[in-house]
Design an enzyme around this catalytic site. Structure first.
Site, PDB file in Angstrom:
ATOM      1  N   ARG A  72       0.809  -1.070   0.050  1.00  0.00           N
ATOM      2  CA  ARG A  72       0.012   0.035  -0.211  1.00  0.00           C
ATOM      3  C   ARG A  72       1.060   1.221  -0.128  1.00  0.00           C
ATOM      4  O   ARG A  72       0.317   2.183  -0.687  1.00  0.00           O
ATOM      5  CB  ARG A  72      -0.841   0.016   1.299  1.00  0.00           C
ATOM      6  CG  ARG A  72      -1.689   1.201   1.464  1.00  0.00           C
ATOM      7  CD  ARG A  72      -2.422   1.561   0.445  1.00  0.00           C
ATOM      8  NE  ARG A  72      -3.380   2.866   0.508  1.00  0.00           N
ATOM      9  CZ  ARG A  72      -2.733   4.007   0.308  1.00  0.00           C
ATOM     10  NH1 ARG A  72      -1.522   4.116  -0.244  1.00  0.00           N
ATOM     11  NH2 ARG A  72      -3.383   5.142   0.310  1.00  0.00           N
ATOM     12  N   TYR A  73       1.966   1.422   0.713  1.00  0.00           N
ATOM     13  CA  TYR A  73       2.766   2.471   0.891  1.00  0.00           C
ATOM     14  C   TYR A  73       4.121   2.044   0.176  1.00  0.00           C
ATOM     15  O   TYR A  73       4.533   0.925   0.034  1.00  0.00           O
ATOM     16  CB  TYR A  73       3.065   2.783   2.258  1.00  0.00           C
ATOM     17  CG  TYR A  73       1.893   2.921   3.262  1.00  0.00           C
ATOM     18  CD1 TYR A  73       1.219   4.201   2.886  1.00  0.00           C
ATOM     19  CD2 TYR A  73       1.168   1.887   3.818  1.00  0.00           C
ATOM     20  CE1 TYR A  73       0.009   4.517   3.534  1.00  0.00           C
ATOM     21  CE2 TYR A  73       0.052   2.145   4.554  1.00  0.00           C
ATOM     22  CZ  TYR A  73      -0.330   3.456   4.626  1.00  0.00           C
ATOM     23  OH  TYR A  73      -1.990   3.474   5.071  1.00  0.00           O
ATOM     24  N   ARG A 125       7.333   0.067   2.064  1.00  0.00           N
ATOM     25  CA  ARG A 125       7.009  -1.015   2.991  1.00  0.00           C
ATOM     26  C   ARG A 125       5.895  -1.788   2.586  1.00  0.00           C
ATOM     27  O   ARG A 125       4.799  -1.558   2.156  1.00  0.00           O
ATOM     28  CB  ARG A 125       6.686  -0.306   4.469  1.00  0.00           C
ATOM     29  CG  ARG A 125       5.714   0.630   4.539  1.00  0.00           C
ATOM     30  CD  ARG A 125       6.191   1.747   5.555  1.00  0.00           C
ATOM     31  NE  ARG A 125       5.229   2.463   5.959  1.00  0.00           N
ATOM     32  CZ  ARG A 125       5.110   3.848   5.573  1.00  0.00           C
ATOM     33  NH1 ARG A 125       5.650   4.134   4.336  1.00  0.00           N
ATOM     34  NH2 ARG A 125       4.037   4.801   5.903  1.00  0.00           N
ATOM     35  N   CYS A 175      -5.252 -16.101  15.279  1.00  0.00           N
ATOM     36  CA  CYS A 175      -5.010 -15.528  16.482  1.00  0.00           C
ATOM     37  C   CYS A 175      -5.305 -16.241  17.838  1.00  0.00           C
ATOM     38  O   CYS A 175      -6.318 -17.019  17.585  1.00  0.00           O
ATOM     39  CB  CYS A 175      -5.908 -14.084  16.274  1.00  0.00           C
ATOM     40  SG  CYS A 175      -5.167 -12.779  15.530  1.00  0.00           S
ATOM     41  N   CYS A 178     -10.176 -10.104  18.638  1.00  0.00           N
ATOM     42  CA  CYS A 178     -10.421  -8.739  19.355  1.00  0.00           C
ATOM     43  C   CYS A 178     -11.831  -8.373  18.626  1.00  0.00           C
ATOM     44  O   CYS A 178     -11.945  -8.495  17.447  1.00  0.00           O
ATOM     45  CB  CYS A 178      -9.340  -7.762  18.710  1.00  0.00           C
ATOM     46  SG  CYS A 178      -7.870  -8.258  19.382  1.00  0.00           S
ATOM     47  N   CYS A 206     -11.462  -5.573  15.761  1.00  0.00           N
ATOM     48  CA  CYS A 206     -10.569  -6.177  14.647  1.00  0.00           C
ATOM     49  C   CYS A 206     -11.036  -5.648  13.558  1.00  0.00           C
ATOM     50  O   CYS A 206     -12.179  -6.108  12.809  1.00  0.00           O
ATOM     51  CB  CYS A 206     -10.217  -7.723  14.497  1.00  0.00           C
ATOM     52  SG  CYS A 206      -9.083  -8.058  13.416  1.00  0.00           S
ATOM     53  N   ARG A 264      -9.571  -6.526  10.503  1.00  0.00           N
ATOM     54  CA  ARG A 264      -9.606  -7.887   9.465  1.00  0.00           C
ATOM     55  C   ARG A 264     -10.408  -8.990  10.004  1.00  0.00           C
ATOM     56  O   ARG A 264      -9.997 -10.218   9.880  1.00  0.00           O
ATOM     57  CB  ARG A 264      -8.049  -8.305   9.348  1.00  0.00           C
ATOM     58  CG  ARG A 264      -7.313  -7.405   8.546  1.00  0.00           C
ATOM     59  CD  ARG A 264      -6.049  -8.189   7.912  1.00  0.00           C
ATOM     60  NE  ARG A 264      -5.215  -7.194   7.432  1.00  0.00           N
ATOM     61  CZ  ARG A 264      -3.884  -6.953   8.280  1.00  0.00           C
ATOM     62  NH1 ARG A 264      -3.401  -7.791   9.196  1.00  0.00           N
ATOM     63  NH2 ARG A 264      -3.163  -5.829   7.666  1.00  0.00           N
ATOM     64  N   ASP A 309     -11.439   1.335  12.879  1.00  0.00           N
ATOM     65  CA  ASP A 309     -12.007   1.299  11.507  1.00  0.00           C
ATOM     66  C   ASP A 309     -13.375   0.956  11.160  1.00  0.00           C
ATOM     67  O   ASP A 309     -13.817   0.448  11.873  1.00  0.00           O
ATOM     68  CB  ASP A 309     -10.964   0.362  10.855  1.00  0.00           C
ATOM     69  CG  ASP A 309      -9.586   0.690  10.751  1.00  0.00           C
ATOM     70  OD1 ASP A 309      -9.236   1.915  10.230  1.00  0.00           O
ATOM     71  OD2 ASP A 309      -8.679  -0.041  11.044  1.00  0.00           O
ATOM     72  N   ASP A 362      -7.468   5.202   9.440  1.00  0.00           N
ATOM     73  CA  ASP A 362      -7.438   4.785   7.824  1.00  0.00           C
ATOM     74  C   ASP A 362      -8.308   5.470   6.995  1.00  0.00           C
ATOM     75  O   ASP A 362      -9.347   5.168   7.383  1.00  0.00           O
ATOM     76  CB  ASP A 362      -7.114   3.494   7.933  1.00  0.00           C
ATOM     77  CG  ASP A 362      -5.625   2.869   7.661  1.00  0.00           C
ATOM     78  OD1 ASP A 362      -5.357   2.982   6.559  1.00  0.00           O
ATOM     79  OD2 ASP A 362      -4.973   2.261   8.536  1.00  0.00           O
ATOM     80  N   LYS A 398      -3.371   5.809   5.909  1.00  0.00           N
ATOM     81  CA  LYS A 398      -3.400   6.358   7.170  1.00  0.00           C
ATOM     82  C   LYS A 398      -3.104   7.954   7.099  1.00  0.00           C
ATOM     83  O   LYS A 398      -2.086   8.109   6.524  1.00  0.00           O
ATOM     84  CB  LYS A 398      -2.194   5.763   7.925  1.00  0.00           C
ATOM     85  CG  LYS A 398      -2.335   4.466   8.572  1.00  0.00           C
ATOM     86  CD  LYS A 398      -1.489   4.103   9.528  1.00  0.00           C
ATOM     87  CE  LYS A 398      -1.087   2.534   9.596  1.00  0.00           C
ATOM     88  NZ  LYS A 398      -0.716   1.884   8.594  1.00  0.00           N
TER      89      LYS A 398
HETATM   90  C1  LIG Z   1      -0.436   0.816   8.695  1.00  0.00           C
HETATM   91  C2  LIG Z   1       0.239  -0.044   7.742  1.00  0.00           C
HETATM   92  C3  LIG Z   1       1.780   0.171   7.326  1.00  0.00           C
HETATM   93  C4  LIG Z   1       2.548   0.897   8.100  1.00  0.00           C
HETATM   94  O1  LIG Z   1       2.486   2.032   8.120  1.00  0.00           O
HETATM   95  P1  LIG Z   1       3.174   3.092   9.079  1.00  0.00           P
HETATM   96  O2  LIG Z   1       2.662   4.451   9.076  1.00  0.00           O
HETATM   97  O3  LIG Z   1       4.673   2.990   8.453  1.00  0.00           O
HETATM   98  O4  LIG Z   1       3.203   2.221  10.409  1.00  0.00           O
HETATM   99  C5  LIG Z   1       2.137  -0.401   6.066  1.00  0.00           C
HETATM  100  N1  LIG Z   1       1.215  -1.279   5.123  1.00  0.00           N
HETATM  101  C6  LIG Z   1      -0.179  -1.147   5.287  1.00  0.00           C
HETATM  102  C7  LIG Z   1      -1.040  -1.881   4.450  1.00  0.00           C
HETATM  103  C8  LIG Z   1      -0.658  -0.564   6.449  1.00  0.00           C
HETATM  104  O5  LIG Z   1      -1.976  -0.611   6.820  1.00  0.00           O
END
Ligand SMILES: *Cc1c(COP(=O)(O)O)cnc(C)c1O
Length: 320
Positions: A64-65, A68, A77, A81, A84, A86, A245, A282, A289
């Site tokens: 998504r980002y 990362r 799990c 929760c 949750c 998910r 969420d 989110d 986010k």
């Molecule tokens: C939250 C999240 C991250 C990590 O985001 P950070 O702001 O770096 O903590 C990475 N990928 C996804 C899909 C996320 O929801």
């Protein structure tokens, strides 16, 4: 490609340990005990509130980002929760990541040199066997030097006994590692969980916490103050506090954003800067986010706030 989400239903699961810390109606109890209001589905609630399916690039990998990726290593799990996001993914028979799925994910990461961080998530990654965990971590380490690995887990507070010597050794072998915990209430910090956190800290694992702001559980300045000061005492840095969420059947646990902003502002006057997490949300529909403050609300009507991310994407979040 595996479809992540199948229609949800109420399932209940908790460890004897976590249950023993709680009493009916307490802040711990409400995190695992089903509530009849979970059958209320609002029309803006979603099976996949973060639109993770849209960002699935390999059977187990969400990108998504830019720098990362998120690897869904299991759908299991030890505690479900109630809040949750998910919940429609958890325990749907997808199970532990297979060796070929690990290889596929690693191939993708190898090809995408912009990826600097791999986040293990699920499910709880620490429910998979030590052997599998070790193999996942080793394979990620082999992709290229400098990759940061984060593990998102509640195990240290849900079943602290699972932070075994064997696990600690695996973690040490795969340094640098960060744990992204989810601790929502100060009563989760017990002698057992604190001992587990200390062992992780001694092993050189960086400890961060994300909490979810939850109605009737931690939506009070006093509770959050105790939580965040308690976390600093055990070397855990409060990282995020999330607005809930829009997962289906969770409306009774969501705190209105207007109240959330009040709580956060008051908290800032009560605790030190390093004890203070970032209030984040989110944006529904895959907006990602954002830090939540008055400026992030670009518009509102009777029912919704309109939130904008840095790419200009606008999504709406209910006021109540
Ligand atoms: C939250 C999240 C991250 C990590 O985001 P950070 O702001 O770096 O903590 C990475 N990928 C996804 C899909 C996320 O929801």
């Amino acid at each position: 490609m595996v479809k992540l989400l199948i229609s949800g239903m109420v399932k209940y699961k908790v460890t004897e340990y976590f249950k023993s810390l709680s009493h009916e109606g307490s802040g711990l109890w409400k995190q695992f005990y089903p509530d009849p209001r979970e059958s209320i589905f609002k029309d803006y609630e979603l099976e996949d509130p973060l639109s993770e399916n849209k960002y699935l690039v390999s059977p187990r990998l969400v990108h998504r980002y830019k720098d990362r990726v998120l690897m869904l290593v299991t759908d299991q799990c030890l505690m479900y929760c109630r809040h949750c996001f998910r919940k429609d993914f958890i325990d749907r028979g997808i199970n532990e990541i297979s060796d070929s799925e690990i290889d596929l994910a690693c191939e993708y990461i190898k090809k995408h040199s912009e990826v600097h961080e791999v986040i293990l998530s699920g499910g709880d990654p620490l429910t998979i066997s030590e052997c599998k965990l070790s193999s996942v971590l080793k394979k990620i380490r082999q992709i290229r030097p400098g990759l940061i690995i984060r593990i998102g887990t509640r195990i240290p507070v849900v079943e602290p006994g699972l932070i075994t010597d064997g696990l600690i050794n695996i973690l040490k072998e795969n340094s640098p590692l960060w744990f992204l915990l989810q601790i929502n209430h100060p009563d989760e910090l017990t002698p057992d969980s604190v001992a587990a956190l200390k062992r992780l800290n001694m092993a050189g694992v960086g400890l961060l916490n994300q909490s979810v702001l939850l109605k009737g559980i931690n939506d009070s300045v006093d509770i959050l103050k105790r939580l965040y000061q308690g976390l600093l005492e055990v070397m855990v840095k409060p990282y995020y506090i999330f607005q809930g969420d829009l997962a289906r059947g969770t409306s009774h646990l969501r705190v209105p954003i207007s109240r959330g902003l009040e709580i956060i502002n008051e908290l800032k006057g009560e605790i030190s800067g390093i004890a203070m997490p970032i209030y984040a949300v989110d944006i529904p529909g895959g907006g990602g986010k954002i830090h939540l403050n008055r400026e992030s609300i670009i518009n509102e009507d009777d029912e919704f706030y309109y939130l904008q991310n840095s790419d200009g994407f606008v999504g709406k979040y209910p006021k109540e």
